[in-house]
Design a protein around this motif. Structure first.
Motif, PDB file in Angstrom:
ATOM      1  N   VAL A  21       6.004   7.566  -3.434  1.00  0.00           N
ATOM      2  CA  VAL A  21       5.275   6.357  -3.819  1.00  0.00           C
ATOM      3  C   VAL A  21       5.574   5.222  -2.844  1.00  0.00           C
ATOM      4  N   ALA A  22       6.832   5.044  -2.461  1.00  0.00           N
ATOM      5  CA  ALA A  22       7.210   3.964  -1.539  1.00  0.00           C
ATOM      6  C   ALA A  22       6.423   4.077  -0.237  1.00  0.00           C
ATOM      7  N   HIS A  23       6.364   5.262   0.319  1.00  0.00           N
ATOM      8  CA  HIS A  23       5.625   5.489   1.569  1.00  0.00           C
ATOM      9  C   HIS A  23       4.157   5.130   1.386  1.00  0.00           C
ATOM     10  N   GLU A  24       3.586   5.531   0.264  1.00  0.00           N
ATOM     11  CA  GLU A  24       2.156   5.323   0.037  1.00  0.00           C
ATOM     12  C   GLU A  24       1.808   3.898  -0.390  1.00  0.00           C
ATOM     13  N   LEU A  25       2.791   3.081  -0.755  1.00  0.00           N
ATOM     14  CA  LEU A  25       2.518   1.677  -1.082  1.00  0.00           C
ATOM     15  C   LEU A  25       2.288   0.828   0.162  1.00  0.00           C
ATOM     16  N   ILE A  26       2.821   1.281   1.290  1.00  0.00           N
ATOM     17  CA  ILE A  26       2.632   0.525   2.527  1.00  0.00           C
ATOM     18  C   ILE A  26       1.130   0.464   2.836  1.00  0.00           C
ATOM     19  N   GLY A  27       0.638  -0.746   3.012  1.00  0.00           N
ATOM     20  CA  GLY A  27      -0.782  -0.953   3.296  1.00  0.00           C
ATOM     21  C   GLY A  27      -1.635  -1.217   2.070  1.00  0.00           C
ATOM     22  N   CYS A  28      -1.060  -1.099   0.876  1.00  0.00           N
ATOM     23  CA  CYS A  28      -1.808  -1.385  -0.352  1.00  0.00           C
ATOM     24  C   CYS A  28      -1.817  -2.895  -0.608  1.00  0.00           C
ATOM     25  N   PRO A  29      -2.908  -3.419  -1.147  1.00  0.00           N
ATOM     26  CA  PRO A  29      -2.924  -4.836  -1.512  1.00  0.00           C
ATOM     27  C   PRO A  29      -2.177  -5.101  -2.814  1.00  0.00           C
ATOM     28  N   LEU A  41      -2.475  -9.617  -0.946  1.00  0.00           N
ATOM     29  CA  LEU A  41      -1.508  -9.580   0.146  1.00  0.00           C
ATOM     30  C   LEU A  41      -1.191  -8.121   0.452  1.00  0.00           C
ATOM     31  N   ILE A  42      -1.323  -7.719   1.699  1.00  0.00           N
ATOM     32  CA  ILE A  42      -1.036  -6.339   2.074  1.00  0.00           C
ATOM     33  C   ILE A  42       0.471  -6.105   2.067  1.00  0.00           C
ATOM     34  N   ILE A  43       0.899  -5.094   1.323  1.00  0.00           N
ATOM     35  CA  ILE A  43       2.320  -4.744   1.256  1.00  0.00           C
ATOM     36  C   ILE A  43       2.729  -4.137   2.595  1.00  0.00           C
ATOM     37  N   PRO A 141      -5.560   0.290  -4.376  1.00  0.00           N
ATOM     38  CA  PRO A 141      -5.451   1.355  -3.371  1.00  0.00           C
ATOM     39  C   PRO A 141      -5.631   0.791  -1.961  1.00  0.00           C
ATOM     40  N   ARG A 142      -5.085   1.500  -0.998  1.00  0.00           N
ATOM     41  CA  ARG A 142      -5.276   1.126   0.403  1.00  0.00           C
ATOM     42  C   ARG A 142      -6.765   1.067   0.727  1.00  0.00           C
ATOM     43  N   THR A 143      -7.094   0.169   1.637  1.00  0.00           N
ATOM     44  CA  THR A 143      -8.486   0.073   2.079  1.00  0.00           C
ATOM     45  C   THR A 143      -8.704   0.772   3.419  1.00  0.00           C
ATOM     46  N   ARG A 144      -7.613   1.226   4.029  1.00  0.00           N
ATOM     47  CA  ARG A 144      -7.734   1.986   5.283  1.00  0.00           C
ATOM     48  C   ARG A 144      -6.630   3.030   5.352  1.00  0.00           C
ATOM     49  N   LEU A 145      -6.906   4.066   6.115  1.00  0.00           N
ATOM     50  CA  LEU A 145      -5.924   5.125   6.333  1.00  0.00           C
ATOM     51  C   LEU A 145      -4.834   4.593   7.259  1.00  0.00           C
TER      52      LEU A 145
END
Length: 179
Positions: A21-29, A41-43, A141-145
Motif C-alpha cells: 500500500v505504501a508503494h502504491e500511495l505515492i502519486g495518489c492525491p 495534494l499529490i502524495i 486513485p493515481r491519475t497517472r502511471l
C-alpha cells in the motif's frame, strides 16, 4: 452536501500488506475539503510501520488508547500528537487487529508530516475517521502511471530508538521527481 460521485480509494485497497500500500500511495492525491474549498495534494513521501515485530511501530506495545485506531479497520485515519505539538497523519492498513499504518510525510508543496497537518488544519478530530469524502479527508486513485524507477525506497526518519535493523529498513517511499 457530499457528492457520492467523488472517487476515493476503498477500504479493500488498504486491506493489504503495508509495504504494498505504501508503494502504491505515492502519486495518489490526498484530498481535503474545508469550508467549501477542496484541495488536492499529490502524495510524494510516506513511511510504513508494520506490526508488533517492527520496533519503530507504535503497535509493538499492544493496543492502547493512543494506538487503538492503528489496529483497524483498514482505510481509517490514525492521527496522534508527537512532541506535544505536531499531529501525524497515518492511514491504517492490513487486517483488523494487526497494527500497521502509513505515515504521510509529504504531499503537494508540504515536506514533513508536521508541516502538512498544520497547513491543512488536521488534528485528532480526524482520528479513526474513514478515508472517504464523508470525512472530508480522503485519498483518490493515481491519475497517472508511475514507473517503479520513479519511487525511491530509503530508511525511515527519526526511529533510531528502534535499533540498527529497524532504523535502517527501507520502509520510506519517495517520489524521485520530488527529491
Amino acid at each position: 452536501m457530499i457528492s457520492s460521485l467523488k472517487q476515493h480509494l476503498s477500504p479493500s485497497f488498504f486491506d493489504r500488506p503495508v509495504l504494498t500500500v505504501a508503494h502504491e500511495l505515492i502519486g495518489c492525491p490526498l484530498v481535503i475539503e474545508r469550508n467549501g474549498v477542496t484541495k488536492k495534494l499529490i502524495i510524494h513521501e510516506v513511511e510504513a510501520y508494520d506490526g508488533p515485530d517492527d520496533l519503530a511501530c507504535h503497535g509493538r506495545f499492544g493496543k492502547t488508547e493512543r494506538t487503538a485506531a492503528m489496529f483497524g479497520p483498514a482505510g481509517c485515519w490514525y492521527v496522534y500528537l508527537v512532541y506535544g505539538m505536531h499531529w501525524m497523519l497515518n492511514i491504517v492498513t492490513g487486517p483488523e487487529g494487526y497494527p500497521a499504518a502509513i505515515l504521510i510525510r509529504g504531499a503537494g508543496e508540504f515536506d514533513g508530516p508536521g508541516k502538512l497537518t498544520k497547513a491543512l488544519s488536521i488534528n485528532k478530530q480526524v482520528n479513526r475517521q474513514p478515508t472517504t469524502p464523508a470525512s472530508r479527508l480522503w485519498i483518490e486513485p493515481r491519475t497517472r502511471l508511475i514507473p517503479p524507477s520513479e519511487i525511491i525506497q530509503a530508511p525511515r526518519i527519526g526511529v533510531d530508538y528502534a535499533g540498527p535493523h529497524w532504523a535502517n529498513v527501507p520502509y520510506r517511499f519517495i517520489l524521485s521527481l520530488m527529491k
